[in-house]
Every structure is written in structure tokens, then in C-alpha cells.
Motif scaffolding. Structure first.
Motif, PDB file in Angstrom:
ATOM      1  N   ALA A  24      17.548  44.877  26.516  1.00  0.00           N
ATOM      2  CA  ALA A  24      18.282  43.993  26.634  1.00  0.00           C
ATOM      3  C   ALA A  24      20.063  45.268  26.730  1.00  0.00           C
ATOM      4  CB  ALA A  24      18.910  43.042  25.424  1.00  0.00           C
ATOM      5  N   PHE A  31      13.680  37.191  27.985  1.00  0.00           N
ATOM      6  CA  PHE A  31      12.720  36.096  28.684  1.00  0.00           C
ATOM      7  C   PHE A  31      14.242  34.876  28.198  1.00  0.00           C
ATOM      8  CE2 PHE A  31       9.731  38.074  30.698  1.00  0.00           C
ATOM      9  CZ  PHE A  31       9.801  39.168  29.645  1.00  0.00           C
ATOM     10  N   ARG A  32      14.197  34.487  26.721  1.00  0.00           N
ATOM     11  CA  ARG A  32      14.983  33.701  26.450  1.00  0.00           C
ATOM     12  C   ARG A  32      16.362  33.400  25.741  1.00  0.00           C
ATOM     13  NH1 ARG A  32       9.576  34.682  25.032  1.00  0.00           N
ATOM     14  NH2 ARG A  32       8.278  32.990  25.574  1.00  0.00           N
ATOM     15  N   ASP A  33      16.408  35.008  26.170  1.00  0.00           N
ATOM     16  CA  ASP A  33      18.002  34.477  25.255  1.00  0.00           C
ATOM     17  C   ASP A  33      18.948  33.468  25.969  1.00  0.00           C
ATOM     18  OD1 ASP A  33      19.809  37.161  24.005  1.00  0.00           O
ATOM     19  OD2 ASP A  33      20.030  35.325  24.044  1.00  0.00           O
ATOM     20  N   TRP A  39      14.092  33.057  32.299  1.00  0.00           N
ATOM     21  CA  TRP A  39      13.536  31.665  32.319  1.00  0.00           C
ATOM     22  C   TRP A  39      14.153  30.393  33.166  1.00  0.00           C
ATOM     23  CZ3 TRP A  39       9.224  32.978  32.843  1.00  0.00           C
ATOM     24  CH2 TRP A  39       8.023  34.025  32.158  1.00  0.00           C
ATOM     25  N   ASN A  99       7.140  44.092  25.396  1.00  0.00           N
ATOM     26  CA  ASN A  99       7.694  44.733  26.794  1.00  0.00           C
ATOM     27  C   ASN A  99       7.070  45.418  27.337  1.00  0.00           C
ATOM     28  OD1 ASN A  99       9.817  43.711  25.560  1.00  0.00           O
ATOM     29  ND2 ASN A  99      11.084  46.035  24.758  1.00  0.00           N
ATOM     30  N   PHE A 166       0.655  33.934  30.914  1.00  0.00           N
ATOM     31  CA  PHE A 166       0.654  32.722  29.712  1.00  0.00           C
ATOM     32  C   PHE A 166      -0.989  32.478  29.857  1.00  0.00           C
ATOM     33  CE2 PHE A 166       4.839  32.300  27.785  1.00  0.00           C
ATOM     34  CZ  PHE A 166       5.498  32.493  28.357  1.00  0.00           C
ATOM     35  N   GLY A 195      10.069  36.008  18.335  1.00  0.00           N
ATOM     36  CA  GLY A 195       8.881  35.453  17.582  1.00  0.00           C
ATOM     37  C   GLY A 195       8.350  34.673  17.899  1.00  0.00           C
ATOM     38  N   VAL A 197       5.938  34.073  20.170  1.00  0.00           N
ATOM     39  CA  VAL A 197       4.931  34.297  21.532  1.00  0.00           C
ATOM     40  C   VAL A 197       4.104  34.796  20.849  1.00  0.00           C
ATOM     41  CG1 VAL A 197       4.096  34.955  23.274  1.00  0.00           C
ATOM     42  CG2 VAL A 197       5.809  34.418  23.553  1.00  0.00           C
ATOM     43  N   ILE A 217      16.372  43.321  13.215  1.00  0.00           N
ATOM     44  CA  ILE A 217      17.094  43.489  13.731  1.00  0.00           C
ATOM     45  C   ILE A 217      17.494  43.302  15.072  1.00  0.00           C
ATOM     46  CG2 ILE A 217      18.003  45.885  14.736  1.00  0.00           C
ATOM     47  CD1 ILE A 217      16.729  47.408  12.849  1.00  0.00           C
ATOM     48  N   ASN A 218      18.087  42.358  14.340  1.00  0.00           N
ATOM     49  CA  ASN A 218      18.648  41.183  16.241  1.00  0.00           C
ATOM     50  C   ASN A 218      20.433  40.569  16.249  1.00  0.00           C
ATOM     51  OD1 ASN A 218      18.451  38.629  17.700  1.00  0.00           O
ATOM     52  ND2 ASN A 218      16.072  38.904  17.597  1.00  0.00           N
ATOM     53  N   LYS A 235      22.916  44.576  17.412  1.00  0.00           N
ATOM     54  CA  LYS A 235      22.580  45.009  18.598  1.00  0.00           C
ATOM     55  C   LYS A 235      21.500  46.119  17.940  1.00  0.00           C
ATOM     56  CE  LYS A 235      25.362  43.663  22.154  1.00  0.00           C
ATOM     57  NZ  LYS A 235      26.599  43.770  23.152  1.00  0.00           N
TER      58      LYS A 235
HETATM   59  N1  APR Z   1      19.410  43.830  20.296  1.00  0.00           N
HETATM   60  C1  APR Z   1      18.443  43.731  18.993  1.00  0.00           C
HETATM   61  N2  APR Z   1      18.037  42.262  19.296  1.00  0.00           N
HETATM   62  C2  APR Z   1      18.740  41.320  20.870  1.00  0.00           C
HETATM   63  C3  APR Z   1      19.817  42.369  21.660  1.00  0.00           C
HETATM   64  C4  APR Z   1      19.766  43.665  21.586  1.00  0.00           C
HETATM   65  N3  APR Z   1      20.818  44.032  22.041  1.00  0.00           N
HETATM   66  N4  APR Z   1      20.050  40.994  22.471  1.00  0.00           N
HETATM   67  C5  APR Z   1      18.818  40.095  22.496  1.00  0.00           C
HETATM   68  N5  APR Z   1      18.554  40.396  21.443  1.00  0.00           N
HETATM   69  C6  APR Z   1      17.236  39.455  21.049  1.00  0.00           C
HETATM   70  C7  APR Z   1      17.639  38.067  20.848  1.00  0.00           C
HETATM   71  O1  APR Z   1      18.680  37.450  20.056  1.00  0.00           O
HETATM   72  C8  APR Z   1      15.956  37.326  21.395  1.00  0.00           C
HETATM   73  O2  APR Z   1      15.738  37.022  19.932  1.00  0.00           O
HETATM   74  O3  APR Z   1      16.151  39.402  21.462  1.00  0.00           O
HETATM   75  C9  APR Z   1      15.311  38.659  21.358  1.00  0.00           C
HETATM   76  C10 APR Z   1      14.493  38.388  22.671  1.00  0.00           C
HETATM   77  O4  APR Z   1      13.741  37.200  23.131  1.00  0.00           O
HETATM   78  P1  APR Z   1      13.059  37.014  23.394  1.00  0.00           P
HETATM   79  O5  APR Z   1      13.129  37.164  24.761  1.00  0.00           O
HETATM   80  O6  APR Z   1      12.105  35.598  23.386  1.00  0.00           O
HETATM   81  O7  APR Z   1      11.886  38.206  24.056  1.00  0.00           O
HETATM   82  P2  APR Z   1      10.682  38.208  23.385  1.00  0.00           P
HETATM   83  O8  APR Z   1      10.706  37.917  21.826  1.00  0.00           O
HETATM   84  O9  APR Z   1       9.676  39.220  23.736  1.00  0.00           O
HETATM   85  O10 APR Z   1       9.849  37.410  23.844  1.00  0.00           O
HETATM   86  C11 APR Z   1       8.408  37.740  23.721  1.00  0.00           C
HETATM   87  O11 APR Z   1       7.392  36.208  25.744  1.00  0.00           O
HETATM   88  O12 APR Z   1       8.049  35.603  27.055  1.00  0.00           O
HETATM   89  C12 APR Z   1       7.135  36.592  26.682  1.00  0.00           C
HETATM   90  O13 APR Z   1       5.484  38.140  27.223  1.00  0.00           O
HETATM   91  C13 APR Z   1       6.717  37.749  27.359  1.00  0.00           C
HETATM   92  O14 APR Z   1       6.885  39.311  26.228  1.00  0.00           O
HETATM   93  C14 APR Z   1       7.710  38.975  26.281  1.00  0.00           C
HETATM   94  C15 APR Z   1       6.945  37.146  24.767  1.00  0.00           C
END
Ligand code: APR
Length: 249
Positions: A24, A31-33, A39, A99, A166, A195, A197, A217-218, A235
Motif C-alpha cells: 500500500a 483490494f478491499r481497503d 473492488w 500479492n 477467484f 485474512g 481469502v 501488523i496492520n 503501517k
Molecule cells: N500497512 C499494513 N497493512 C495495511 C496498510 C499498510 N500501510 N494499508 C492497508 N493495510 C491493510 C488493510 O487494513 C487490510 O486489512 O491491508 C489489508 C489489505 O486487505 P485486502 O485488500 O483484502 O488484501 P489481501 O488481504 O491481500 O487480500 C487477499 O484477496 O482479492 C484477493 O487475490 C487477492 O491476494 C488477494 C487476496
């Protein structure tokens, strides 16, 4: 509960499990933030599925090429760099990512386990022949236009992105290597993932079950209250460098 950085310094085998959040701060949308969620703008069923690709290959290929261009323009951030440095500080480190970007590799990490494939690899939809990352970015890739996918040199079928869509199964070998490492490690850092998928999301639980400590870490963390599970709100690009300097100062 507070995570003592000395536990990182004393770890024998660390697994680092990353999601979109680790990229990020490199400007790659997650994807979901909800603020940056891709999305929000697209119908996921239309874009990240074999069905969507069959229906409109040029739309899907164009979307992935735009993302590939964004990744090419981005740079690894301090989180990627800290993870690459951590590998030189502990006896054993296994890096598992959800990723599809190559920012871990560009930060200096090696042997990265990609559970959901990689955007810099493509393969033929018809004969499955894989095409290395030599594919140059086409004109207009950054505009997010529809781009006809290139044809396979062997059978003239359309190329598709080398990512897991998917409903598709994850690469066998990558998944079993990831589960093995999680079951064997003594510390797992889960960085930037929602967490949600499966089956990737099972990995931190495998480590916890096997007796490891798990650190999330999030910015939006919620620990489970388990004695060996910790959460550091923040972050990744700020938390990880700080954790390493406290652990190895
Ligand atoms: N540092 C740490 N975490 C962060 C930051 C940051 N700077 N910015 C955002 N986040 C967190 C968000 O709070 C969220 O919990 O990163 C997470 C991103 O979540 P998703 O967008 O769901 O991504 P991810 O968990 O990797 O999705 C898993 O879903 O869509 C499929 O294949 C795709 O690999 C992806 C999988």
C-alpha cells in the motif's frame, strides 16, 4: 498484549506472510481497503475470474496491464526493504505472499512463495505454455484501456495473466511449501492482510496451532486474545523498520 522485539531477535525460523497492505505504501491499491479498494470501482466477478476473461479478454487484459504498469512505476517501500533485511538477520526466513507484484523481489527478497501467482508472468489460455516476464508493457497500458491479449507463439491461443482467479486452485507446490513453513516456524509475522481469502488465510492459524507466536501488523488489527498471538497497529512501512531496529539494535 505487547510483542517483545527480542522474540524476533531470538527466532530460529521466521515466516513472513504478506497481503496487499505491504504494498500500500508503494502506492499499489489494495483490494478491499474501503478507501482505496479497487473492488469499489469494478465488479470483481467480471474482472478477476476465468469467466470474465472468456467473456471479454480485452477488458480483463487491459485491467491487468494497467496494474502491471502501476507496479512497474512503483518502488519497494520500507516494509519490503525491512523484510529483505530481516532475512539476513535470522537463521531462516520463509516469505509467503498473496500479492502478485514483484516488489518483494525488487527489494532484495529471494525465493518468494507467491500463493496467488504473479502479474509479471502470463500463460496461454489454450495450451498453458507460460510466457516469462519479458512481455513489454503495451502502448496505452497506463490508461486502463481495453487491450487485446497477445497470442501464444505455440498455438495462437490468447495469453492470460499468470494470477490465480477467484474459483481457481492455488499452485500446489507453493501452497504445500507455505503450509510446511507455517507448521515448522517459531514466529510468523502476518503483514497487511485482511485474512478473508481462503486457503491463504489459514496460514497464520497453522503456525499458531503448531506452537509458534503470530504477530499481525496492520492499521486495522484485532488480536484473538490467544497468549501467543499479538497485534501491532500501524503501517507496515513504519512498524517493520522500527521492529527490526528494536530487535537488532
Ligand atoms: N500497512 C499494513 N497493512 C495495511 C496498510 C499498510 N500501510 N494499508 C492497508 N493495510 C491493510 C488493510 O487494513 C487490510 O486489512 O491491508 C489489508 C489489505 O486487505 P485486502 O485488500 O483484502 O488484501 P489481501 O488481504 O491481500 O487480500 C487477499 O484477496 O482479492 C484477493 O487475490 C487477492 O491476494 C488477494 C487476496
Amino acid at each position: 498484549m505487547h510483542f517483545d522485539p527480542r522474540l524476533l531477535a531470538d527466532a530460529r525460523h521466521v515466516v513472513v506472510f504478506t497481503g496487499a497492505g505491504v504494498s500500500a505504501e508503494s502506492g499499489i491499491a489494495t483490494f478491499r481497503d474501503k478507501l482505496t479498494g479497487l473492488w469499489e470501482r469494478f465488479d470483481p466477478a467480471q474482472l478477476a475470474s476465468a469467466e470474465g476473461f472468456r467473456r471479454d479478454p480485452a477488458l480483463i487484459w487491459g485491467w491487468y496491464e494497467m496494474r502491471r504498469a502501476g507496479i512497474a512505476d512503483a518502488r519497494p517501500n520500507p516494509a519490503h526493504l525491512a523484510i529483505a533485511e530481516l532475512a539476513t538477520r535470522v537463521p531462516q526466513l520463509t516469505l509467503i505472499t498473496q500479492n502478485v507484484d514483484d516488489l518483494h523481489e525488487r527489494a532484495g527478497s529471494h525465493d518468494v512463495i507467491h500463493l496467488h501467482g504473479r502479474l509479471d508472468a502470463a500463460r496461454c489460455l489454450a495450451c498453458a505454455r507460460s510466457v516469462s516476464s519479458a512481455l513489454a508493457l503495451p502502448e496505452g497500458a497506463r490508461d486502463g484501456k481495453r487491450i487485446e491479449p497477445p497470442r501464444c507463439a505455440e498455438c495462437d491461443g490468447p495469453l492470460r495473466p499468470g494470477v490465480v482467479w477467484f474459483g481457481e486452485s492455488l499452485p500446489e507446490q507453493a501452497l504445500s511449501r507455505a503450509f510446511l513453513a507455517a507448521a515448522e516456524c517459531d514466529l510468523l509475522l502476518s503483514v497487511g492482510t485482511s485474512g478473508v481469502v481462503q486457503p491463504a488465510a489459514l496460514i497464520p492459524g497453522v503456525a499458531l496451532e503448531a506452537g509458534a507466536r503470530v504477530v499481525h501488523i496492520n492499521p486495522q488489527v484485532s488480536g484473538s486474545g490467544h497468549a501467543r498471538e499479538f497485534a501491532i497497529a500501524g503501517k507496515a512501512g513504519e512498524v517493520l523498520p522500527r521492529l527490526l531496529s528494536e530487535a537488532f539494535a
